[in-house]
Scaffold this active site. Structure first.
Site, PDB file in Angstrom:
ATOM      1  N   LYS A 125       7.291 -10.103   5.612  1.00 31.68           N
ATOM      2  CA  LYS A 125       8.518  -9.393   5.230  1.00 31.68           C
ATOM      3  C   LYS A 125       9.420 -10.356   4.492  1.00 31.68           C
ATOM      4  CE  LYS A 125      10.402  -5.318   5.863  1.00 31.68           C
ATOM      5  NZ  LYS A 125       9.742  -4.024   6.132  1.00 31.68           N
ATOM      6  N   ASP A 165      11.873  -1.808   0.863  1.00 31.64           N
ATOM      7  CA  ASP A 165      12.436  -1.529   2.194  1.00 31.64           C
ATOM      8  C   ASP A 165      13.890  -1.121   1.927  1.00 31.64           C
ATOM      9  OD1 ASP A 165      11.670  -1.971   5.258  1.00 31.64           O
ATOM     10  OD2 ASP A 165      13.727  -2.670   5.063  1.00 31.64           O
TER      11      ASP A 165
HETATM   12  P1  NDP Z   1      16.891   3.074   1.987  1.00 34.04           P
HETATM   13  O1  NDP Z   1      17.659   1.926   1.503  1.00 34.04           O
HETATM   14  O2  NDP Z   1      16.242   3.984   1.031  1.00 34.04           O
HETATM   15  O3  NDP Z   1      17.821   3.982   2.921  1.00 34.04           O
HETATM   16  C1  NDP Z   1      18.436   3.472   4.071  1.00 34.04           C
HETATM   17  C2  NDP Z   1      19.283   4.586   4.661  1.00 34.04           C
HETATM   18  O4  NDP Z   1      19.755   4.189   5.925  1.00 34.04           O
HETATM   19  C3  NDP Z   1      20.518   4.885   3.806  1.00 34.04           C
HETATM   20  O5  NDP Z   1      20.864   6.228   3.949  1.00 34.04           O
HETATM   21  C4  NDP Z   1      21.549   3.979   4.437  1.00 34.04           C
HETATM   22  O6  NDP Z   1      22.874   4.396   4.238  1.00 34.04           O
HETATM   23  C5  NDP Z   1      21.174   4.126   5.885  1.00 34.04           C
HETATM   24  N1  NDP Z   1      21.651   2.982   6.636  1.00 34.04           N
HETATM   25  C6  NDP Z   1      21.362   1.696   6.430  1.00 34.04           C
HETATM   26  N2  NDP Z   1      22.006   0.926   7.287  1.00 34.04           N
HETATM   27  C7  NDP Z   1      22.706   1.765   8.052  1.00 34.04           C
HETATM   28  C8  NDP Z   1      23.562   1.585   9.136  1.00 34.04           C
HETATM   29  N3  NDP Z   1      23.859   0.349   9.579  1.00 34.04           N
HETATM   30  N4  NDP Z   1      24.114   2.678   9.726  1.00 34.04           N
HETATM   31  C9  NDP Z   1      23.842   3.917   9.265  1.00 34.04           C
HETATM   32  N5  NDP Z   1      23.021   4.156   8.227  1.00 34.04           N
HETATM   33  C10 NDP Z   1      22.474   3.081   7.639  1.00 34.04           C
HETATM   34  O7  NDP Z   1      15.826   2.469   3.009  1.00 34.04           O
HETATM   35  P2  NDP Z   1      14.490   3.117   3.568  1.00 34.04           P
HETATM   36  O8  NDP Z   1      14.647   4.587   3.726  1.00 34.04           O
HETATM   37  O9  NDP Z   1      13.378   2.597   2.774  1.00 34.04           O
HETATM   38  O10 NDP Z   1      14.392   2.424   5.004  1.00 34.04           O
HETATM   39  C11 NDP Z   1      14.940   3.012   6.178  1.00 34.04           C
HETATM   40  C12 NDP Z   1      14.257   2.421   7.403  1.00 34.04           C
HETATM   41  O11 NDP Z   1      12.864   2.692   7.341  1.00 34.04           O
HETATM   42  C13 NDP Z   1      14.369   0.898   7.535  1.00 34.04           C
HETATM   43  O12 NDP Z   1      14.402   0.578   8.917  1.00 34.04           O
HETATM   44  C14 NDP Z   1      13.056   0.403   6.943  1.00 34.04           C
HETATM   45  O13 NDP Z   1      12.708  -0.860   7.458  1.00 34.04           O
HETATM   46  C15 NDP Z   1      12.115   1.487   7.455  1.00 34.04           C
HETATM   47  N6  NDP Z   1      10.854   1.638   6.736  1.00 34.04           N
HETATM   48  C16 NDP Z   1      10.820   1.834   5.389  1.00 34.04           C
HETATM   49  C17 NDP Z   1       9.613   2.034   4.753  1.00 34.04           C
HETATM   50  C18 NDP Z   1       9.512   2.322   3.305  1.00 34.04           C
HETATM   51  O14 NDP Z   1       8.410   2.561   2.821  1.00 34.04           O
HETATM   52  N7  NDP Z   1      10.591   2.353   2.565  1.00 34.04           N
HETATM   53  C19 NDP Z   1       8.346   1.975   5.488  1.00 34.04           C
HETATM   54  C20 NDP Z   1       8.497   1.835   6.920  1.00 34.04           C
HETATM   55  C21 NDP Z   1       9.714   1.656   7.483  1.00 34.04           C
HETATM   56  P3  NDP Z   1      23.735   3.765   3.036  1.00 34.04           P
HETATM   57  O15 NDP Z   1      23.214   4.433   1.797  1.00 34.04           O
HETATM   58  O16 NDP Z   1      25.122   4.092   3.369  1.00 34.04           O
HETATM   59  O17 NDP Z   1      23.467   2.284   3.064  1.00 34.04           O
HETATM   60  O1  2IT Z   2       8.465  -1.484   6.954  1.00 29.49           O
HETATM   61  C1  2IT Z   2       7.540  -1.180   6.166  1.00 29.49           C
HETATM   62  O2  2IT Z   2       6.408  -0.891   6.582  1.00 29.49           O
HETATM   63  C2  2IT Z   2       7.832  -1.126   4.730  1.00 29.49           C
HETATM   64  N1  2IT Z   2       8.978  -1.339   4.343  1.00 29.49           N
HETATM   65  C3  2IT Z   2       6.735  -0.836   3.748  1.00 29.49           C
HETATM   66  C4  2IT Z   2       5.949  -2.066   3.454  1.00 29.49           C
HETATM   67  C5  2IT Z   2       4.920  -1.939   2.367  1.00 29.49           C
HETATM   68  O3  2IT Z   2       4.308  -2.983   2.094  1.00 29.49           O
HETATM   69  O4  2IT Z   2       4.717  -0.870   1.808  1.00 29.49           O
END
Ligand code: NDP
Ligand code: 2IT
Length: 443
Positions: A125, A165
């Protein structure tokens, strides 16, 4: 003292101040107790000691110039945690809260998650405390180019393959890829989540959210239940949340609430996802704009989204966003299933409360593995130099998520912890990596 407790107290002593890392390691190691007791080879080979220490942690300076001509400096990180079963693989997070402990917790989780996918990917990461919010495209490009100017030395299609992420989507991946190509002269699959014109995979954007719903559907259907007719609350409104909402709706669920870091919306007729996509994906705006699209909906900046009664809760924002009191409210309101779209969104006491109350609980390393699994499918397509159709990738994703459910279910049963999917996912993810490390010797 047991082997597990010895390693755990060492981790806490030797990694001071890394609260999230301690939390992730504690949860995993505690559930491995029966496994390491049964298999003395693991202790003999120092498997736990080697698994809790990243193979390599790279910390670097990221200097860039903002639109006012001011020099700015951010911290850059890439933690290459474990490459026993494949190249390091895992996202890059851009958020002001990023620090070494957070990147280490995410990298550690990634090792087990990636193993659960059944695909050949190790765990890593990275990220930075850079805040993309309010930055111009040019500033984001300047940051990404500077970040990659250091990172390129350590990554490559067969060594370490970063992705998105929090705060990293198609725009950032594009700038990072462009700079990698410029510096190295290589046109290779060094990143995933790429645009479709330069090696990206169809369905990668949707994969984490869709995968979450596929896994939850399988878990529910084993009990004769489904999303159909269920009220669903989803925290976040980013990549994972939006596509979880899309698939939950397709499966017949009614998504009534979503949030961002400033407020939450409640729309009893079902959230208008086209509006959320336009606000978040196109305008990069705040969710408060939702009322411009749906004046009859509610927008709140106080209270919490978890107060909204629902059958299924999907925390998809960030770590430790769902606390014990939120869990108690959800339980009181009759929640039947909780699936972690985010990484470690539920605090340990809240997760325990769900399990005690008989609520189905799918931990992130299983439930959100669809994103990285589809990243691995993107790597396969890059190696083959061809692209699969959306349906082909989506079908594979579904198969992978169904398989993850059964792996964690069977591992939990094997060790006498039926329905404890936290333990099941940890054990199933651990075994493949541990056995490979034993096979490779002390390296
Ligand atoms: P994005 O940046 O696309 O979206 C994050 C969302 O969460 C936004 O709506 C953001 O709000 C909100 N957010 C972030 N911090 C906070 C907080 N402290 N309190 C409330 N809301 C918050 O990220 P992702 O959707 O990609 O990631 C979301 C989660 O999923 C993370 O934990 C990430 O590690 C996990 N994840 C992501 C993957 C991926 O493929 N993208 C894969 C597996 C897991 P705001 O816009 O206001 O910041
Ligand atoms: O937390 C996760 O699994 C991710 N943000 C996606 C990682 C990836 O390599 O697609």
């Amino acid at each position: 003292m047991s082997y597990v407790n010895d390693v755990l107290s060492d981790v806490i002593r030797r990694n001071p101040g890394e609260a999230e890392f301690h939390q992730a390691v504690t949860e995993v190691l505690q559930s491995l107790e029966p496994v390491v007791e049964k298999n003395p080879l693991y202790q003999k080979n120092g498997i736990l000691e080697r698994m809790v220490e990243p193979n390599r942690a790279i910390l670097f300076q990221v200097p860039w110039v903002d639109d006012q001509g001011v020099v700015r400096v951010n911290k850059g990180y890439r933690v290459q945690f474990n490459n026993a079963i494949g190249p390091y693989k895992g996202g890059l997070r851009l958020h002001p809260s990023v620090n070494l402990g957070i990147i280490k917790f995410l990298g550690f989780e990634q090792v087990f998650k990636n193993s659960l996918t059944g695909l050949p990917i190790g765990g890593g990461k990275g990220g930075s405390d850079f805040d993309p919010k309010g930055k111009s495209d040019r500033e984001v490009m300047a940051f990404c180019q500077s970040f990659m100017t250091e990172l390129y030395k350590y990554v490559g299609k067969d060594t370490d393959v970063p992705a998105g992420d929090i705060g990293v989507g198609a725009r950032e991946i594009g700038y990072l890829y462009g700079q990698y190509k410029r510096i190295t002269g290589l046109y290779e699959g060094v990143l995933t989540g790429k645009g479709l014109t330069y090696g990206g995979s169809l369905a990668r954007k949707e994969a984490t959210g869709y995968g979450l719903v596929y896994l939850m559907e399988e878990m529910l259907s084993a009990r004769g239940k489904s999303f159909a007719g269920k009220r669903v609350v989803i925290s976040g409104s980013g990549n994972v949340a939006i596509y979880a909402a899309e698939k939950a709706t397709q499966q017949g669920g009614l998504v009534v609430a979503m949030c961002d870091s400033t407020g939450w919306i409640y729309d009893e007729k079902g959230v208008d996802l086209d509006a959320v996509k336009e606000i978040k994906e196109v305008k990069r705006g705040r969710l408060r704009l939702y009322k411009d699209y749906r004046p009859q909906a509610e927008y709140h900046e106080d209270g919490v989204i978890w107060d909204v009664p629902c059958d299924i809760a999907l925390p998809c924002a960030t770590q430790n966003e769902l606390h014990l009191d939120h869990a108690q409210t959800l339980i009181k309101n009759g929640v039947i299933a909780v699936g972690e779209g985010a990484n470690m969104p539920t605090t340990p006491d809240a997760a325990h409360a769900f399990q005690q109350a008989g609520v189905l609980f799918a931990p992130g390393k299983a439930a959100n593995a669809g994103g990285v699994a589809t990243s691995a499918l993107e790597m396969s397509q890059n190696s083959l130099r061809l692209s699969w159709t959306f349906q082909e990738v989506d079908q594979r994703l579904k198969g992978i998520m169904v398989n993850i459910y059964h792996q964690m279910d069977q591992a939990a049963q094997k060790y006498g912890m039926k329905d404890n999917y936290i333990a099941g996912a940890n054990i199933a993810g651990f075994t493949k990596v541990a056995d490979t490390m034993v096979a490779h010797g002390v390296v």
